[in-house]
Scaffold this motif. Structure first.
Motif, PDB file in Angstrom:
ATOM      1  N   LEU A 190       0.430 -39.478  47.966  1.00 28.85           N
ATOM      2  CA  LEU A 190       1.612 -38.621  48.086  1.00 28.85           C
ATOM      3  C   LEU A 190       1.687 -37.621  46.937  1.00 28.85           C
ATOM      4  CD1 LEU A 190       4.379 -41.123  49.272  1.00 28.85           C
ATOM      5  CD2 LEU A 190       3.135 -39.419  50.622  1.00 28.85           C
ATOM      6  N   ILE A 191       1.386 -38.072  45.734  1.00 21.86           N
ATOM      7  CA  ILE A 191       1.419 -37.178  44.569  1.00 21.86           C
ATOM      8  C   ILE A 191       0.384 -36.067  44.734  1.00 21.86           C
ATOM      9  CG2 ILE A 191       0.959 -37.036  42.096  1.00 21.86           C
ATOM     10  CD1 ILE A 191       2.090 -39.886  41.854  1.00 21.86           C
ATOM     11  N   ALA A 192      -0.808 -36.445  45.181  1.00 23.36           N
ATOM     12  CA  ALA A 192      -1.861 -35.450  45.388  1.00 23.36           C
ATOM     13  C   ALA A 192      -1.448 -34.433  46.442  1.00 23.36           C
ATOM     14  CB  ALA A 192      -3.165 -36.136  45.795  1.00 23.36           C
ATOM     15  N   LEU A 193      -0.820 -34.899  47.521  1.00 31.02           N
ATOM     16  CA  LEU A 193      -0.378 -33.992  48.582  1.00 31.02           C
ATOM     17  C   LEU A 193       0.706 -33.040  48.090  1.00 31.02           C
ATOM     18  CD1 LEU A 193      -0.244 -36.411  51.663  1.00 31.02           C
ATOM     19  CD2 LEU A 193      -1.882 -34.562  51.237  1.00 31.02           C
ATOM     20  N   VAL A 194       1.635 -33.554  47.285  1.00 35.40           N
ATOM     21  CA  VAL A 194       2.722 -32.725  46.759  1.00 35.40           C
ATOM     22  C   VAL A 194       2.174 -31.595  45.901  1.00 35.40           C
ATOM     23  CG1 VAL A 194       4.666 -32.693  45.141  1.00 35.40           C
ATOM     24  CG2 VAL A 194       4.510 -34.483  46.883  1.00 35.40           C
ATOM     25  N   PHE A 195       1.254 -31.928  45.004  1.00 29.67           N
ATOM     26  CA  PHE A 195       0.732 -30.906  44.101  1.00 29.67           C
ATOM     27  C   PHE A 195      -0.244 -29.968  44.803  1.00 29.67           C
ATOM     28  CE2 PHE A 195       2.557 -33.749  41.031  1.00 29.67           C
ATOM     29  CZ  PHE A 195       3.021 -32.896  40.043  1.00 29.67           C
ATOM     30  N   ALA A 196      -0.975 -30.480  45.777  1.00 29.94           N
ATOM     31  CA  ALA A 196      -1.839 -29.606  46.572  1.00 29.94           C
ATOM     32  C   ALA A 196      -1.000 -28.594  47.346  1.00 29.94           C
ATOM     33  CB  ALA A 196      -2.690 -30.433  47.537  1.00 29.94           C
ATOM     34  N   PHE A 197       0.110 -29.070  47.905  1.00 34.08           N
ATOM     35  CA  PHE A 197       1.010 -28.171  48.624  1.00 34.08           C
ATOM     36  C   PHE A 197       1.609 -27.136  47.670  1.00 34.08           C
ATOM     37  CE2 PHE A 197       5.373 -27.126  49.977  1.00 34.08           C
ATOM     38  CZ  PHE A 197       5.103 -26.529  51.202  1.00 34.08           C
ATOM     39  N   GLY A 198       1.989 -27.585  46.462  1.00 34.65           N
ATOM     40  CA  GLY A 198       2.573 -26.668  45.485  1.00 34.65           C
ATOM     41  C   GLY A 198       1.622 -25.541  45.109  1.00 34.65           C
ATOM     42  N   PHE A 199       0.361 -25.873  44.872  1.00 35.89           N
ATOM     43  CA  PHE A 199      -0.606 -24.833  44.518  1.00 35.89           C
ATOM     44  C   PHE A 199      -0.938 -23.947  45.717  1.00 35.89           C
ATOM     45  CE2 PHE A 199      -1.368 -27.315  40.677  1.00 35.89           C
ATOM     46  CZ  PHE A 199      -1.550 -26.295  39.744  1.00 35.89           C
ATOM     47  N   ALA A 200      -0.911 -24.518  46.913  1.00 37.81           N
ATOM     48  CA  ALA A 200      -1.129 -23.699  48.105  1.00 37.81           C
ATOM     49  C   ALA A 200      -0.008 -22.677  48.267  1.00 37.81           C
ATOM     50  CB  ALA A 200      -1.227 -24.587  49.343  1.00 37.81           C
ATOM     51  N   VAL A 201       1.221 -23.089  47.965  1.00 43.08           N
ATOM     52  CA  VAL A 201       2.368 -22.175  48.044  1.00 43.08           C
ATOM     53  C   VAL A 201       2.212 -21.035  47.045  1.00 43.08           C
ATOM     54  CG1 VAL A 201       4.846 -21.978  47.583  1.00 43.08           C
ATOM     55  CG2 VAL A 201       3.988 -23.880  48.950  1.00 43.08           C
ATOM     56  N   LEU A 202       1.616 -21.317  45.898  1.00 46.29           N
ATOM     57  CA  LEU A 202       1.426 -20.286  44.879  1.00 46.29           C
ATOM     58  C   LEU A 202       0.274 -19.337  45.220  1.00 46.29           C
ATOM     59  CD1 LEU A 202       1.843 -22.261  41.515  1.00 46.29           C
ATOM     60  CD2 LEU A 202       3.519 -20.806  42.658  1.00 46.29           C
TER      61      LEU A 202
END
Length: 221
Positions: A190-202
């Protein structure tokens, strides 16, 4: 499922990442443009310096440059870049290191753009009495920038991801928080998915917007 995120300042960490990206992008664009100008300069010393800088810096891992900025500049030479608080010092040193590293790639992107400008334009400008600096500033660079929007967008996206290396000297950006969360929580996926999503948004909007800009400002040959 994501209740554990309430215990962490996720937005604050990504805000630090955004600040690192923006400051480093501005600095590397300025320094990279100067390096590109020196690389096509008629002065051999300037060409030699720019070529050596780009070749050396591009072949040094960013982690080494980041760590050197902390251990070498701050802890050994006492260079704090005008900051008093440790967190501010580390942030500024990280920006300096990212600028020094990314500028080499900006320089190469701009040099490729400069090569797309017909030589005859520069020769005609020199024949009219313009100096090298005027030719570069008024004729060559405006066209070069329009030709390399896509390559520069790739450099910007890479820079955004490279900010994660700043965690090596304690800058509290996204990957620094992610490391702490992984150590404290049993939610690795879940942590990996959250941060992957965050960088994708950027990064995804950056690529899409600059891709559109590239088509709009492209020089028709």
């Amino acid at each position: 499922m994501f209740d554990f995120l309430e215990n962490y300042d996720l937005l604050g960490a990504f805000w630090v990442t955004v600040q690192l990206t923006v400051y480093s992008a501005l600095g590397s664009l300025i320094w990279g443009t100067l390096l590109a100008g020196m690389k096509v300069s008629p002065v051999p010393l300037m060409r030699g310096f720019s070529t050596a800088y780009v070749n050396v810096v591009r072949n040094i891992p960013l982690t080494v440059i980041i760590v050197f900025s902390s251990l070498g500049l701050y802890q050994t030479l006492g260079i704090a870049l005008g900051a008093d608080v440790t967190s501010d010092i580390n942030f500024r040193l990280a920006v300096l290191a990212l600028v020094a590293y990314t500028a080499a790639f900006v320089c190469e992107a701009l040099r490729s753009g400069i090569n797309t400008v017909p030589v005859g334009q520069a020769e005609a400008a020199r024949a009219l009495g313009l100096s090298f600096t005027q030719v570069l500033r008024l004729i060559i660079l405006p066209q070069a920038f329009r030709a390399v929007v896509n390559p520069l967008s790739n450099v910007l996206i890479a820079l955004t991801k490279n900010t994660t290396v700043a965690s090596a000297i304690g800058v509290a950006e996204a990957s620094y928080l992610m490391k702490g969360m992984i150590e404290a929580e049993a939610q690795l996926i879940l942590i990996a998915l959250v941060f992957a999503f965050g960088f994708a948004v950027l990064t995804l909007p950056t690529g899409l917007i600059l891709g559109w800009v590239s088509k709009k400002v492209a020089v028709k040959r």
